[in-house]
Enzyme design. Structure first.
Site, short mmCIF file in Angstrom:
data_model
loop_
_atom_site.label_atom_id
_atom_site.label_comp_id
_atom_site.label_asym_id
_atom_site.label_seq_id
_atom_site.Cartn_x
_atom_site.Cartn_y
_atom_site.Cartn_z
N SER A 15 0.82 -1.22 0.00
CA SER A 15 0.00 0.00 0.00
C SER A 15 0.85 1.27 0.00
O SER A 15 1.80 1.40 0.77
CB SER A 15 -0.90 0.02 1.23
N SER A 17 -0.86 4.17 0.36
CA SER A 17 -1.77 5.15 0.97
C SER A 17 -1.10 5.99 2.06
O SER A 17 -1.39 7.19 2.15
CB SER A 17 -3.01 4.44 1.51
N THR A 67 -9.98 -1.75 2.55
CA THR A 67 -9.67 -2.36 1.25
C THR A 67 -9.93 -3.85 1.29
O THR A 67 -10.48 -4.37 2.28
CB THR A 67 -8.24 -1.98 0.81
N LYS A 71 -14.45 -4.56 2.23
CA LYS A 71 -15.31 -3.44 1.83
C LYS A 71 -16.79 -3.72 2.06
O LYS A 71 -17.57 -2.81 2.24
CB LYS A 71 -15.06 -3.08 0.36
N ASP A 107 -14.47 5.37 -4.17
CA ASP A 107 -13.97 4.78 -5.42
C ASP A 107 -14.79 5.27 -6.61
O ASP A 107 -14.27 5.42 -7.71
CB ASP A 107 -14.05 3.24 -5.37
N GLY A 133 -16.26 -7.92 -8.44
CA GLY A 133 -16.04 -7.72 -7.01
C GLY A 133 -16.41 -6.30 -6.58
O GLY A 133 -17.19 -5.62 -7.25
P1 NAP Z 1 -12.38 -8.15 -5.24
O1 NAP Z 1 -13.60 -7.66 -4.54
O2 NAP Z 1 -11.58 -9.24 -4.65
O3 NAP Z 1 -12.85 -8.59 -6.74
C1 NAP Z 1 -11.94 -9.07 -7.69
C2 NAP Z 1 -12.69 -9.59 -8.90
O4 NAP Z 1 -11.71 -10.05 -9.84
C3 NAP Z 1 -13.60 -10.80 -8.60
O5 NAP Z 1 -14.69 -10.79 -9.48
C4 NAP Z 1 -12.66 -11.97 -8.93
O6 NAP Z 1 -13.32 -13.16 -9.25
C5 NAP Z 1 -11.97 -11.42 -10.16
N1 NAP Z 1 -10.70 -12.10 -10.45
C6 NAP Z 1 -9.64 -12.25 -9.63
N2 NAP Z 1 -8.64 -12.91 -10.28
C7 NAP Z 1 -9.11 -13.21 -11.51
C8 NAP Z 1 -8.56 -13.89 -12.64
N3 NAP Z 1 -7.33 -14.39 -12.62
N4 NAP Z 1 -9.34 -14.01 -13.76
C9 NAP Z 1 -10.59 -13.51 -13.80
N5 NAP Z 1 -11.17 -12.84 -12.76
C10 NAP Z 1 -10.43 -12.69 -11.64
O7 NAP Z 1 -11.35 -6.95 -5.49
P2 NAP Z 1 -11.72 -5.42 -5.79
O8 NAP Z 1 -11.81 -4.65 -4.53
O9 NAP Z 1 -12.87 -5.41 -6.72
O10 NAP Z 1 -10.38 -4.93 -6.53
C11 NAP Z 1 -10.05 -5.40 -7.83
C12 NAP Z 1 -8.74 -4.74 -8.29
O11 NAP Z 1 -8.93 -3.33 -8.39
C13 NAP Z 1 -7.59 -4.95 -7.30
O12 NAP Z 1 -6.41 -5.14 -8.04
C14 NAP Z 1 -7.52 -3.63 -6.56
O13 NAP Z 1 -6.22 -3.33 -6.08
C15 NAP Z 1 -7.92 -2.65 -7.67
N6 NAP Z 1 -8.49 -1.41 -7.15
C16 NAP Z 1 -7.88 -0.25 -7.53
C17 NAP Z 1 -8.42 0.95 -7.11
C18 NAP Z 1 -7.76 2.23 -7.53
O14 NAP Z 1 -8.01 3.27 -6.89
N7 NAP Z 1 -6.97 2.23 -8.58
C19 NAP Z 1 -9.54 0.98 -6.26
C20 NAP Z 1 -10.15 -0.25 -5.91
C21 NAP Z 1 -9.60 -1.44 -6.37
P3 NAP Z 1 -13.34 -14.37 -8.16
O15 NAP Z 1 -14.25 -13.87 -7.07
O16 NAP Z 1 -13.85 -15.49 -8.94
O17 NAP Z 1 -11.92 -14.53 -7.67
#
Ligand code: NAP
Length: 295
Positions: A15, A17, A67, A71, A107, A133
């Site tokens: 992180s 942050s 995070t 969440k 977000d 997610g």
């Molecule tokens: P999350 O709630 O864990 O959701 C992740 C999603 O990705 C789920 O649908 C998961 O499916 C899917 N996934 C994971 N690995 C995969 C793969 N190899 N192939 C296909 N689908 C896959 O996480 P999140 O909070 O949504 O965050 C997602 C990403 O966004 C992270 O990398 C996070 O760091 C980034 N993010 C960035 C910001 C920013 O400000 N830039 C803000 C928020 C999040 P399954 O449930 O089947 O594993």
């Protein structure tokens, strides 16, 4: 006043942050800190959540970010949700207001502010979200608020269906936006999705951790995909700066952006909620500092 902020989630070792919020404090000449509070998803979790809630209530902490993977699971510990968090059903920011602990989701605004560097949100179109997610929910809400048609492609189609149903219910209940028709797809059927969405498709957003530093490399586009060069891609992943998805997209002549700008903007909104102050925009100096740090 000395501010005390923090981040809960697991793992937190990558992180940045604390660096971002340290810069925000400096920008206003304020004293304070931003602690990383890793909470493994084990049987101690509930007790640890209660400790944090108590610290927020007593003022030992002035605000926290939340995070992966908490969440949604933190919601039962809060007194209520405000603004976008009610639509998304997930929080990334907790703050105190009139003695109550409320959750917000910055977000949504963070994504919308940054993605405008890539697409004109006002000329609505169709967006394809990869993943279903917490972040996908925020991106979907942001696009729907701007009149976009939202499509979600996930490896578990049941998760995408649940997202679509739950967001539609929330949007109907908590806003005056017409109930959206969110289409869901199997991520493996990528070419079929592109063919169905045809030239309505303007934006693809990666909301999975695919391409994140330390994760195994994996393609999103199937080999030889046929895609309109006008489509833009946005990757929520920001480290490395040229993510696997952005690299892939470049091979097809598509323009894209990583999620560093969103990270900065969502953090700025959290800081403003906690302190009641406004950070002067643009945040380009800090953006440059973070982007160079990630290289
Ligand atoms: P999350 O709630 O864990 O959701 C992740 C999603 O990705 C789920 O649908 C998961 O499916 C899917 N996934 C994971 N690995 C995969 C793969 N190899 N192939 C296909 N689908 C896959 O996480 P999140 O909070 O949504 O965050 C997602 C990403 O966004 C992270 O990398 C996070 O760091 C980034 N993010 C960035 C910001 C920013 O400000 N830039 C803000 C928020 C999040 P399954 O449930 O089947 O594993």
């Amino acid at each position: 006043m000395v501010y005390h902020f923090g981040l809960i989630g697991y793992p937190l070792n990558h992180s940045i942050s604390p660096l971002i919020h340290g810069e925000f404090l400096k920008m206003h000449g304020l004293q304070g800190d931003y602690q990383l509070i890793p909470i493994p998803d084990d049987d101690q979790k509930d007790w640890k959540f209660r400790q944090i809630i108590q610290k927020l209530k007593t003022g030992e902490l002035d605000g926290i970010n939340v995070t992966i993977p908490y969440k949604q699971s933190l919601l039962p510990y809060l007194d209520g949700l405000s603004g976008d968090a009610r639509l998304v059903g997930a929080v990334n920011t907790v703050y105190r207001s009139n003695g109550k602990l409320l959750g917000e989701n910055t977000d949504v605004g963070g994504f919308l502010t940054d993605v405008q560097r890539l697409v004109d949100l006002k000329s609505s179109g169709s967006g394809l979200i990869i993943g279903a997610g917490g972040a996908a929910r925020a991106v979907a809400v942001g696009l729907i608020q701007n009149g976009w048609q939202v499509n979600v492609a996930a490896r578990r189609i049941a998760q995408a269906q649940q997202l679509a149903e739950n967001l539609s219910e929330r949007i109907q209940k908590y806003s005056s936006i017409p109930s959206p028709q969110i289409r869901v797809f199997d991520l493996l059927q990528f070419q079929t999705i592109l063919t169905e969405l045809s030239n309505q498709l303007k934006l693809i957003v990666n909301c999975t951790p695919i391409g994140m530093l330390g994760k195994a490399s994996r393609r999103i586009f199937p080999p030889g995909v046929l895609i309109n060069k006008e489509v833009r891609v946005y990757d929520l992943v920001y480290n490395p700066p040229e993510t696997d998805f952005l690299f892939e997209a470049k091979q097809y002549g598509l323009q894209g952006l990583n999620g560093m700008g969103m990270l900065l903007e969502q953090a700025a909104r959290s800081f403003e909620i906690w302190t009641g102050l406004t950070l002067s925009r643009p945040l380009s100096n800090l953006y440059t500092l973070l982007t160079e740090g990630a290289r």
